[in-house]
Write a protein that holds these residues in place. Structure first.
Motif, PDB file in Angstrom:
ATOM      1  N   GLY A   1      48.659  47.097  31.702  1.00  0.00           N
ATOM      2  CA  GLY A   1      47.610  46.917  30.709  1.00  0.00           C
ATOM      3  C   GLY A   1      46.743  48.153  30.619  1.00  0.00           C
ATOM      4  N   SER A   2      46.575  48.665  29.395  1.00  0.00           N
ATOM      5  CA  SER A   2      45.781  49.875  29.193  1.00  0.00           C
ATOM      6  C   SER A   2      44.667  49.687  28.189  1.00  0.00           C
ATOM      7  CB  SER A   2      46.699  51.018  28.720  1.00  0.00           C
ATOM      8  OG  SER A   2      47.374  50.660  27.527  1.00  0.00           O
ATOM      9  N   ARG A   3      44.449  48.443  27.766  1.00  0.00           N
ATOM     10  CA  ARG A   3      43.379  48.146  26.820  1.00  0.00           C
ATOM     11  C   ARG A   3      42.168  47.631  27.581  1.00  0.00           C
ATOM     12  NH1 ARG A   3      44.062  49.584  21.271  1.00  0.00           N
ATOM     13  NH2 ARG A   3      46.300  49.933  21.007  1.00  0.00           N
ATOM     14  N   TYR A   4      41.026  48.265  27.351  1.00  0.00           N
ATOM     15  CA  TYR A   4      39.818  47.905  28.079  1.00  0.00           C
ATOM     16  C   TYR A   4      38.742  47.318  27.161  1.00  0.00           C
ATOM     17  CZ  TYR A   4      42.006  50.832  31.623  1.00  0.00           C
ATOM     18  OH  TYR A   4      42.892  51.367  32.525  1.00  0.00           O
ATOM     19  N   SER A   5      39.153  46.784  26.001  1.00  0.00           N
ATOM     20  CA  SER A   5      38.189  46.158  25.099  1.00  0.00           C
ATOM     21  C   SER A   5      38.103  44.662  25.383  1.00  0.00           C
ATOM     22  CB  SER A   5      38.594  46.402  23.642  1.00  0.00           C
ATOM     23  OG  SER A   5      39.917  45.965  23.410  1.00  0.00           O
ATOM     24  N   ALA A   6      37.137  44.007  24.785  1.00  0.00           N
ATOM     25  CA  ALA A   6      36.841  42.600  25.077  1.00  0.00           C
ATOM     26  C   ALA A   6      38.069  41.717  24.867  1.00  0.00           C
ATOM     27  CB  ALA A   6      35.692  42.120  24.206  1.00  0.00           C
ATOM     28  N   ASP A   7      38.259  40.760  25.800  1.00  0.00           N
ATOM     29  CA  ASP A   7      39.321  39.734  25.776  1.00  0.00           C
ATOM     30  C   ASP A   7      40.700  40.285  26.131  1.00  0.00           C
ATOM     31  OD1 ASP A   7      37.452  37.810  25.010  1.00  0.00           O
ATOM     32  OD2 ASP A   7      37.770  38.197  22.876  1.00  0.00           O
ATOM     33  N   HIS A   8      40.827  41.550  26.509  1.00  0.00           N
ATOM     34  CA  HIS A   8      42.113  42.078  26.940  1.00  0.00           C
ATOM     35  C   HIS A   8      42.270  41.908  28.455  1.00  0.00           C
ATOM     36  CE1 HIS A   8      42.385  43.947  22.963  1.00  0.00           C
ATOM     37  NE2 HIS A   8      43.673  44.023  23.199  1.00  0.00           N
ATOM     38  N   GLU A   9      43.523  41.742  28.883  1.00  0.00           N
ATOM     39  CA  GLU A   9      43.817  41.484  30.288  1.00  0.00           C
ATOM     40  C   GLU A   9      44.466  42.700  30.943  1.00  0.00           C
ATOM     41  OE1 GLU A   9      46.276  38.066  30.613  1.00  0.00           O
ATOM     42  OE2 GLU A   9      44.782  36.670  29.840  1.00  0.00           O
ATOM     43  N   VAL A  10      44.249  42.819  32.253  1.00  0.00           N
ATOM     44  CA  VAL A  10      44.918  43.818  33.082  1.00  0.00           C
ATOM     45  C   VAL A  10      45.496  43.084  34.283  1.00  0.00           C
ATOM     46  CG1 VAL A  10      44.615  45.871  34.512  1.00  0.00           C
ATOM     47  CG2 VAL A  10      43.421  45.699  32.325  1.00  0.00           C
ATOM     48  N   HIS A  11      46.766  43.385  34.606  1.00  0.00           N
ATOM     49  CA  HIS A  11      47.458  42.686  35.690  1.00  0.00           C
ATOM     50  C   HIS A  11      47.793  43.664  36.821  1.00  0.00           C
ATOM     51  CE1 HIS A  11      48.067  39.251  32.944  1.00  0.00           C
ATOM     52  NE2 HIS A  11      48.279  40.187  32.032  1.00  0.00           N
ATOM     53  N   PHE A  12      47.799  43.147  38.050  1.00  0.00           N
ATOM     54  CA  PHE A  12      48.094  43.953  39.234  1.00  0.00           C
ATOM     55  C   PHE A  12      49.180  43.267  40.059  1.00  0.00           C
ATOM     56  CE2 PHE A  12      43.633  44.528  38.125  1.00  0.00           C
ATOM     57  CZ  PHE A  12      43.534  45.910  38.040  1.00  0.00           C
ATOM     58  N   VAL A  13      50.109  44.065  40.590  1.00  0.00           N
ATOM     59  CA  VAL A  13      51.139  43.573  41.512  1.00  0.00           C
ATOM     60  C   VAL A  13      51.284  44.591  42.637  1.00  0.00           C
ATOM     61  CG1 VAL A  13      52.416  42.269  39.758  1.00  0.00           C
ATOM     62  CG2 VAL A  13      52.992  44.659  40.183  1.00  0.00           C
ATOM     63  N   CYS A  14      51.745  44.111  43.786  1.00  0.00           N
ATOM     64  CA  CYS A  14      51.959  44.980  44.942  1.00  0.00           C
ATOM     65  C   CYS A  14      53.441  45.214  45.165  1.00  0.00           C
ATOM     66  CB  CYS A  14      51.333  44.350  46.193  1.00  0.00           C
ATOM     67  SG  CYS A  14      49.532  44.233  46.147  1.00  0.00           S
ATOM     68  N   GLN A  15      53.768  46.297  45.833  1.00  0.00           N
ATOM     69  CA  GLN A  15      55.144  46.595  46.180  1.00  0.00           C
ATOM     70  C   GLN A  15      55.643  45.602  47.226  1.00  0.00           C
ATOM     71  OE1 GLN A  15      55.097  50.650  47.524  1.00  0.00           O
ATOM     72  NE2 GLN A  15      54.488  51.479  45.533  1.00  0.00           N
ATOM     73  N   PRO A  16      56.965  45.397  47.307  1.00  0.00           N
ATOM     74  CA  PRO A  16      57.500  44.500  48.335  1.00  0.00           C
ATOM     75  C   PRO A  16      57.029  44.916  49.734  1.00  0.00           C
ATOM     76  CG  PRO A  16      59.204  45.066  46.752  1.00  0.00           C
ATOM     77  CD  PRO A  16      58.032  45.924  46.424  1.00  0.00           C
ATOM     78  N   GLY A  17      56.652  43.924  50.531  1.00  0.00           N
ATOM     79  CA  GLY A  17      56.139  44.192  51.863  1.00  0.00           C
ATOM     80  C   GLY A  17      54.628  44.292  51.921  1.00  0.00           C
ATOM     81  N   TYR A  18      53.979  44.166  50.749  1.00  0.00           N
ATOM     82  CA  TYR A  18      52.530  44.238  50.685  1.00  0.00           C
ATOM     83  C   TYR A  18      51.992  42.969  50.015  1.00  0.00           C
ATOM     84  CZ  TYR A  18      52.923  49.191  51.851  1.00  0.00           C
ATOM     85  OH  TYR A  18      53.200  50.383  52.473  1.00  0.00           O
ATOM     86  N   GLN A  19      50.841  42.544  50.445  1.00  0.00           N
ATOM     87  CA  GLN A  19      50.214  41.373  49.856  1.00  0.00           C
ATOM     88  C   GLN A  19      48.995  41.791  49.042  1.00  0.00           C
ATOM     89  OE1 GLN A  19      48.382  38.682  52.644  1.00  0.00           O
ATOM     90  NE2 GLN A  19      47.944  40.304  54.126  1.00  0.00           N
ATOM     91  N   LEU A  20      48.763  41.084  47.940  1.00  0.00           N
ATOM     92  CA  LEU A  20      47.658  41.400  47.047  1.00  0.00           C
ATOM     93  C   LEU A  20      46.380  40.738  47.551  1.00  0.00           C
ATOM     94  CD1 LEU A  20      46.854  42.735  44.302  1.00  0.00           C
ATOM     95  CD2 LEU A  20      47.190  40.474  43.285  1.00  0.00           C
ATOM     96  N   ILE A  21      45.359  41.534  47.713  1.00  0.00           N
ATOM     97  CA  ILE A  21      44.045  41.036  48.086  1.00  0.00           C
ATOM     98  C   ILE A  21      43.132  41.237  46.876  1.00  0.00           C
ATOM     99  CG2 ILE A  21      42.124  41.189  49.695  1.00  0.00           C
ATOM    100  CD1 ILE A  21      44.736  40.289  50.969  1.00  0.00           C
ATOM    101  N   GLY A  22      42.536  40.169  46.373  1.00  0.00           N
ATOM    102  CA  GLY A  22      41.686  40.257  45.193  1.00  0.00           C
ATOM    103  C   GLY A  22      42.305  39.518  44.029  1.00  0.00           C
TER     104      GLY A  22
END
Length: 392
Positions: free
Chosen positions: A95-116
């Protein structure tokens, strides 16, 4: 009689009686004249008051309208932008849109857990929902745990949490993590995850390839439509085509003029030939229309599968062709496609061999119209296939 006219008549009579040239009979006496004058004064005073009230009402309405317009302009929200977000270390951001109502998603590489927060939304107040995302490596120690033990009838009994199994001697037992990703794969059971399985302490986690998102079932992946979510970089003259795991910016062009053959672009995906000279046989035999079509397909799609259909229709008041012939222009891409007639007026382009991605494959299909065994016109459809790297 209208009051204004009535008073005007009275005034005329009064003025007439004031001049000696008029006869005395027919004139009003002094008392009546004074009465008429007082009535006229009251009438004029009432008209003046009514006029003043009208002006005051009009001013009040204009002031209220001005306040309403000013408030409406002030209430209109201006474009809201949230601060830029960076991808976490050992992870990726989508996600590269930073205007209102737009979403940004995060994922981690295998072997890592997402915090947040795995998903953050830009709010109208210019702030992101959720908290900062980071990727933390799984600790090897977290895959081993001490068992829970209790003495039952003078005998010590130990147990492990779900997702762990007992290992070691009774005096020195340990709960080791069950690697569900390997167990289910070795036993020949259907894969737990559509794309990739990551073992975590006591359980497992499914991940998706870049530009895909994990669905609510926790195992299936769906492509992120960058075109619909405006996460593309296509220019104003280009059209965004969503593909599996990405997008393509296209702007097809008509063939260059050649001799007396030239084309004009009638829509973003179609070109039409200019009228041919009557004595130019070569011009009449080239394509009358050229259309462009773009399809996104998964890798190794099960075949045979119909990809595209061509049809003809007669213009109003004119007889249509009584025979159609379909074919593939140029090479047949090593026999990957065939064209066949599905009914009297329709032909189909069929994929007969699976295509392994990622790759882009182009195939041109022509349709020739005949009437009374005489050639009428030719139409060409240029089909472009975007084959993704994944089978979904």
């Amino acid at each position: 009689m209208v009051p204004a006219i009535q008073h005007s008549v009275f005034l005329y009579l009064v003025l007439s009686c004031l001049y000696p040239s008029h006869a005395a009979q027919g004139c009003l006496n002094k008392q009546k004249v004074l009465t008429v004058i007082r009535q006229m004064q009251q009438f004029l005073k009432g008209q003046e008051t009514h006029f003043t009230d009208g002006i005051r009402t009009m001013k009040a309405k204009l002031s209220a309208l001005q306040i309403s317009v000013t408030k409406l302009t002030a209430d209109q929200p201006s474009a809201t932008w949230c601060p830029s977000l960076e991808a976490p270390k050992h992870g990726k951001k989508f996600g590269s849109r930073y205007s209102a109502d737009h979403e940004v998603h995060f994922v981690c590489q295998p072997g890592y857990q997402l915090i947040g927060s795995s998903t953050r939304v830009c709010q109208p107040n210019g702030r992101w929902t959720g908290v900062n995302a980071s990727c933390t490596e799984w600790s090897d120690l977290s895959f081993n745990r001490k068992p829970r033990c209790a003495e039952v009838e003078r005998t010590q009994r130990c147990s492990c949490d779900a997702g762990f199994h007992m290992s070691g001697s009774s005096e020195n037992s340990v709960c080791q993590d069950v690697n569900e990703c390997e167990v289910f794969q070795l036993e020949g059971i259907a894969r737990l995850c559509m794309y990739n399985c990551v073992n975590i302490p006591g359980s497992y986690r499914c991940t998706c390839p870049p530009a895909y998102k994990l669905l609510n079932d926790g195992r299936s992946c769906a492509d992120v439509d960058e075109c619909a979510t405006l996460q593309h970089n296509c220019t104003a003259g280009e059209t965004c085509i969503n593909t599996g795991g990405g997008f393509q910016c296209v702007n097809p062009q008509c063939p260059e003029p050649r001799g007396n053959i030239s084309y004009v672009k009638t829509s973003p995906f179609q070109c039409e030939r200019h009228p041919c000279p009557m004595n130019s046989k070569s011009c009449h035999h080239v394509a009358k229309t050229i259309s462009f079509h773009y399809l996104s397909l998964p890798s190794k799609l099960k075949t045979p599968v119909t990809l595209f259909r061509m049809a003809t229709a007669a213009a109003p008041g004119r007889p249509g062709p009584d025979n159609l012939r379909f074919g593939i222009v140029g090479k047949n891409n090593q026999g990957q496609f065939v064209v066949q007639r599905s009914d009297r007026q329709t032909g189909e382009l069929i994929l007969v061999q699976p295509l392994k991605g990622p790759c882009t494959v182009e195939v041109d299909v022509d349709m020739s119209e005949y009437r009374d065994r005489t050639f009428q016109a030719k139409h060409v459809s240029k089909v472009t296939l975007f084959i993704s790297a994944n089978g979904f």
